[in-house]
Design a protein around this motif. Structure first.
Motif, PDB file in Angstrom:
ATOM      1  N   THR A 135       0.669  -1.002  -0.054  1.00 10.27           N
ATOM      2  CA  THR A 135       0.052  -0.073  -0.135  1.00 10.27           C
ATOM      3  C   THR A 135       0.759   1.416  -0.045  1.00 10.27           C
ATOM      4  OG1 THR A 135      -0.072  -0.078   2.504  1.00 10.27           O
ATOM      5  CG2 THR A 135      -1.928  -0.933   1.194  1.00 10.27           C
ATOM      6  N   PRO A 149       3.702   1.789  -4.344  1.00  9.69           N
ATOM      7  CA  PRO A 149       3.307   3.055  -5.137  1.00  9.69           C
ATOM      8  C   PRO A 149       4.160   4.099  -5.132  1.00  9.69           C
ATOM      9  CG  PRO A 149       1.490   1.992  -3.717  1.00  9.69           C
ATOM     10  CD  PRO A 149       2.652   1.334  -3.445  1.00  9.69           C
ATOM     11  N   GLY A 191       5.767   3.267  -8.490  1.00  9.66           N
ATOM     12  CA  GLY A 191       4.584   3.555  -9.490  1.00  9.66           C
ATOM     13  C   GLY A 191       3.544   2.433  -9.568  1.00  9.66           C
ATOM     14  N   ASP A 244       0.579   0.174  -7.998  1.00  9.52           N
ATOM     15  CA  ASP A 244      -0.529   0.310  -6.717  1.00  9.52           C
ATOM     16  C   ASP A 244      -1.440  -0.797  -7.163  1.00  9.52           C
ATOM     17  OD1 ASP A 244      -1.915   1.138  -4.819  1.00  9.52           O
ATOM     18  OD2 ASP A 244      -2.661   2.913  -5.787  1.00  9.52           O
ATOM     19  N   GLY A 296      -4.806   0.103  -4.946  1.00  7.40           N
ATOM     20  CA  GLY A 296      -5.336   1.292  -5.171  1.00  7.40           C
ATOM     21  C   GLY A 296      -5.455   2.099  -3.958  1.00  7.40           C
ATOM     22  N   GLY A 318      -2.887   3.314  -2.344  1.00  8.26           N
ATOM     23  CA  GLY A 318      -1.696   4.085  -2.559  1.00  8.26           C
ATOM     24  C   GLY A 318      -1.897   5.119  -3.039  1.00  8.26           C
ATOM     25  N   GLY A 319      -2.990   5.322  -4.258  1.00  7.06           N
ATOM     26  CA  GLY A 319      -3.620   6.287  -4.804  1.00  7.06           C
ATOM     27  C   GLY A 319      -4.386   7.144  -3.747  1.00  7.06           C
ATOM     28  N   GLY A 365      -2.257   9.013  -1.433  1.00  4.00           N
ATOM     29  CA  GLY A 365      -1.377  10.107  -2.021  1.00  4.00           C
ATOM     30  C   GLY A 365       0.048   9.440  -2.172  1.00  4.00           C
ATOM     31  N   ASP A 397       1.278   7.429  -4.510  1.00  2.00           N
ATOM     32  CA  ASP A 397       1.645   7.369  -5.897  1.00  2.00           C
ATOM     33  C   ASP A 397       2.135   8.744  -6.388  1.00  2.00           C
ATOM     34  OD1 ASP A 397      -0.843   8.654  -5.440  1.00  2.00           O
ATOM     35  OD2 ASP A 397      -1.625   7.894  -7.653  1.00  2.00           O
ATOM     36  N   ARG A 398       1.730   9.748  -5.721  1.00  4.13           N
ATOM     37  CA  ARG A 398       2.399  11.136  -6.159  1.00  4.13           C
ATOM     38  C   ARG A 398       3.663  11.286  -5.825  1.00  4.13           C
ATOM     39  NH1 ARG A 398      -2.367  15.074  -3.814  1.00  4.13           N
ATOM     40  NH2 ARG A 398      -2.092  13.512  -2.168  1.00  4.13           N
ATOM     41  N   SER A 410       5.585   9.811  -8.989  1.00 10.28           N
ATOM     42  CA  SER A 410       5.303  10.665 -10.147  1.00 10.28           C
ATOM     43  C   SER A 410       6.224  11.972 -10.087  1.00 10.28           C
ATOM     44  CB  SER A 410       4.155  11.051 -10.556  1.00 10.28           C
ATOM     45  OG  SER A 410       3.432  11.667  -9.448  1.00 10.28           O
TER      46      SER A 410
END
Length: 198
Positions: A35, A39, A43, A45, A48, A50-51, A54, A56-57, A60
């Motif tokens: 989790t 992510p 990148g 996940d 889901g 992790g998104g 936050g 996953d940000r 990126s």
């Protein structure tokens, strides 16, 4: 020499409780790996979560920051969609001032030659009346095709910042729909190749 007494052995955890604690730690570690770590670092996940949280940000942001450091441009976004505090231009800084006078019913342009991502701050003012304007741009060899960014009627001034979405010429077309001559003066300051009257 110290020897373990029977009462000391009662204080030690049993094999079963050690096994349960080890399995619990492994389970928590696996949950954090899936989790948060995957992510944020890779990148990936799969759940889901992790998104949602936050993480996953973070991945990126790291990718775009590295890319901006490699290419020398400062257009990477930070967490939360905020712009970075430093934007690095590809052109040297310049400031220009131009003016033109429009007879009744006449229209004219002032444009800037810009590369994609170039930026400037602008302010223009009409004296003697109001004008209709179209702030727009066109890529090289576009013919009659152009992209409008901002259209206004019966205006005496406008100001703001502009970032070129593509390479080409970007600027304003003003029309005097009044009965008296109008003088339009424009000032720009930023990072672009040139300001000119077509």
């Amino acid at each position: 020499m110290h020897t373990m007494k029977e009462s000391d052995r009662d204080v030690l955890p049993s094999h079963t409780s050690l096994l349960k604690a080890t399995l619990g730690a492994l389970l928590i570690g696996a949950i954090l790996l899936v989790t948060a770590v995957m992510p944020a670092e890779f990148g990936v996940d799969p759940t889901g979560l992790g998104g949602v949280m936050g993480f996953d940000r973070l991945h990126s942001e790291a990718d775009t920051t590295e890319a901006s450091n490699d290419t020398g441009t400062g257009s990477a976004s930070l967490m939360g969609g905020m712009e970075p505090p430093v934007w690095r231009g590809n052109q040297p800084h310049r400031s220009d001032r131009m003016s033109l006078t429009l007879a009744p019913g006449e229209g004219a342009e002032i444009k800037a030659q810009m590369a994609e991502g170039d930026r400037f701050v602008f302010n223009w003012r009409a004296e003697g009346g109001t004008v209709t304007f179209d702030m727009h741009g066109e890529p090289p060899n576009a013919g009659d095709e152009f992209t409008s960014y901002w259209v206004g009627r019966d205006q005496t001034t406008a100001s703001g910042t502009f970032e070129a979405p593509f390479e080409g010429t970007h600027g304003w077309f003003w029309v005097n729909r009044g009965r008296e001559p109008v003088t339009v003066s424009v000032e720009t300051s930023g990072f672009y190749q040139s300001l000119f009257k077509p």
